[in-house]
Design a protein around this motif. Sequence first.
Motif, PDB file in Angstrom:
ATOM      1  N   ASP A  24      -1.752   3.955   1.057  1.00  0.00           N
ATOM      2  CA  ASP A  24      -3.122   3.471   0.923  1.00  0.00           C
ATOM      3  C   ASP A  24      -3.562   2.932   2.281  1.00  0.00           C
ATOM      4  O   ASP A  24      -3.198   1.808   2.667  1.00  0.00           O
ATOM      5  CB  ASP A  24      -3.175   2.379  -0.138  1.00  0.00           C
ATOM      6  CG  ASP A  24      -4.577   1.876  -0.410  1.00  0.00           C
ATOM      7  OD1 ASP A  24      -5.474   2.103   0.429  1.00  0.00           O
ATOM      8  OD2 ASP A  24      -4.791   1.258  -1.473  1.00  0.00           O
ATOM      9  N   GLY A  27       0.788  -1.225   0.000  1.00  0.00           N
ATOM     10  CA  GLY A  27       0.000   0.000   0.000  1.00  0.00           C
ATOM     11  C   GLY A  27       0.818   1.271   0.000  1.00  0.00           C
ATOM     12  O   GLY A  27       0.282   2.349   0.290  1.00  0.00           O
ATOM     13  N   ARG A  37      -5.542  -0.443   2.482  1.00  0.00           N
ATOM     14  CA  ARG A  37      -4.722  -1.651   2.422  1.00  0.00           C
ATOM     15  C   ARG A  37      -3.885  -1.831   3.683  1.00  0.00           C
ATOM     16  O   ARG A  37      -3.685  -2.959   4.155  1.00  0.00           O
ATOM     17  CB  ARG A  37      -3.817  -1.586   1.200  1.00  0.00           C
ATOM     18  CG  ARG A  37      -3.036  -2.851   0.928  1.00  0.00           C
ATOM     19  CD  ARG A  37      -2.299  -2.769  -0.401  1.00  0.00           C
ATOM     20  NE  ARG A  37      -3.230  -2.655  -1.523  1.00  0.00           N
ATOM     21  CZ  ARG A  37      -2.845  -2.598  -2.790  1.00  0.00           C
ATOM     22  NH1 ARG A  37      -1.550  -2.639  -3.093  1.00  0.00           N
ATOM     23  NH2 ARG A  37      -3.730  -2.488  -3.746  1.00  0.00           N
TER      24      ARG A  37
END
Length: 446
Positions: A84, A47, A87
Motif C-alpha cells: 500500500d 502497508g 500508507r
Amino acid sequence: MIMTVSFDAWASNSEISERLDDNQNVSRSTQGEPLFSGLGRELEAAGITPHLSLWSLWVGNPSTGPRKGSHAVTNNIFAGADFDLERMLSIPDAAFHLEYTFFPGNQNVGQPTGPAYAGAAGSYFGGSPARNDISGGYLSQFSYEQDYFEGRLKAVVGRTNARRYFFENNCSSVVACNDPIWDNATGSLPPPYASWGAFGQLQIGNHKSLKLGVFESDPQQYLDEGHGFDWNPSDSAGESILAAIGHETTFSEDAYPGRYELIGFYNTSDQFDPRTGELDGSGTAGVMFKFRQALWRPDGGIRGIKDPESLLWFGSVEAAPDDNQPYQGFVETGLTYLNPFDRPADMANIKVSYARLGSRQLEAQRDARMANGGSADTGSRHVYRIETNYHLGLPGYIFLEPSMQYVINPSNFYNPSARHLNDDGLVVALQFGINLGKAMGLTPAD
C-alpha cells in the motif's frame, strides 16, 4: 505450446474467486491465533500484505490418448506481497504488486509436449489441465497500480498478465476452466507468466465497465526455460491487445446477480501455416463473450446475503476465424451450485463444451501422422467435452477439487505425429491447495 489452467484466484477479487482461493466460510481447525499473527498485523499496519499459497495437481488419462494410463504431477508455490503505497510513501490510491511462482517437483511435463503427459493425452481438453511449467519458477507480477476518481478509473503498468483483469474463469473451478481461444489465439501468456503490460479500467455507473489492455507476447522466454527476468522486449513475438465492455453485480447488491463481458482481441504476432510451418502473414483477431448468472435460490432471493446457497448458469461463445488458428470456435455452458449440502465453502459444477478445430490444423495433424507411418484418416473438426467437478473447502484454508471429464472426438493437438486417432475417453484430476499465508497468520483473515 504453453499449457495452462485458469485460476480465478489470480483474477480480480469477487465473491466466487475468494471462495476458490481462501475457503473463507469454513471453520478453522486450529485453536487460538496462528503462529505468525503478530507479524502479520505489524506488516498490515506498515502497508504490506504478504501472500503465500501452495497448489498441487495430479491429472491422468485412463482411457483416451496415444498413451492411455499416463499421469502428470504439477506443483505451484505462489509467494509475494501487495504494498500500500499510500500508507508507505504517501502516494494516494497507489499500490505495488510483487509475486514469484515456484514450480517444485513437477513430473511428466516438458517441451516438446509429445513425450510428456500432454502428448500422452493428445487432445487439448485432455492435455491442457496439466500445467506444463518447465523451469524452476517464474516472475508472476511486478506492477504498479494507480486508482483515480475514487476508484472509478484504474491503471496498471509493469510485468503482469492479461488474465488477471479480463473475465476468463466463468466456470468457477481451478482444474478445468481451460479455453482454447484464450490459450492459442490471443497471444496472452497463461498465468502465472508475467510480461510487459499496461491495463486500464473505467467504471461507468455502479455496475458497468470499459477495459483496455496491451500485453507483450513473450513465449520464447518460457521455451528457453527462463524465469521472467529477461525484460528486453526485442525477443517478443508481438503484442496482445484486448478491449472489453462488462456488467457485474454481486449477491451483496442483487438477489440474482450476474457478470457479463464481451472481449475483443488482436494479436500482432506473426502467423504460421500449421501444415508447412511457413510464415503466412501477421496478426489475428477474435471475440469472446462470457457470462455467469444466478438463476435460483432456495430462500427466494433475500437481499443482503453475501454468499447464499444458489444455482448459477455460466457460458462462453468465442471465435477466432483465422485459417491458421488451431481452434476457430468455442462454445460452453454449464451450472454451478454454491453451498451444496449446507457447506458454505463448497461448489459443484457440471458443463458441456464444444471446440471447432481449424481445417488447416486438422490437415497438419493428418500429415504428421502419415509421415510417422500412421493412419490417413483426417478425424473430426468437432470436439466435445462433458465435465464435472467439486470444490471441497476444508478447515485450515485448504481445498480439494476432484474433476472428471469425458472427451468426444479428441484430436492429437499435443502429439500430432501419433499414429492413430484418439479414442473417446476419460480424463481425471485432483487439485489440492492451501493458503499458507492465512494459515500461518501472515495474511489477515477475512
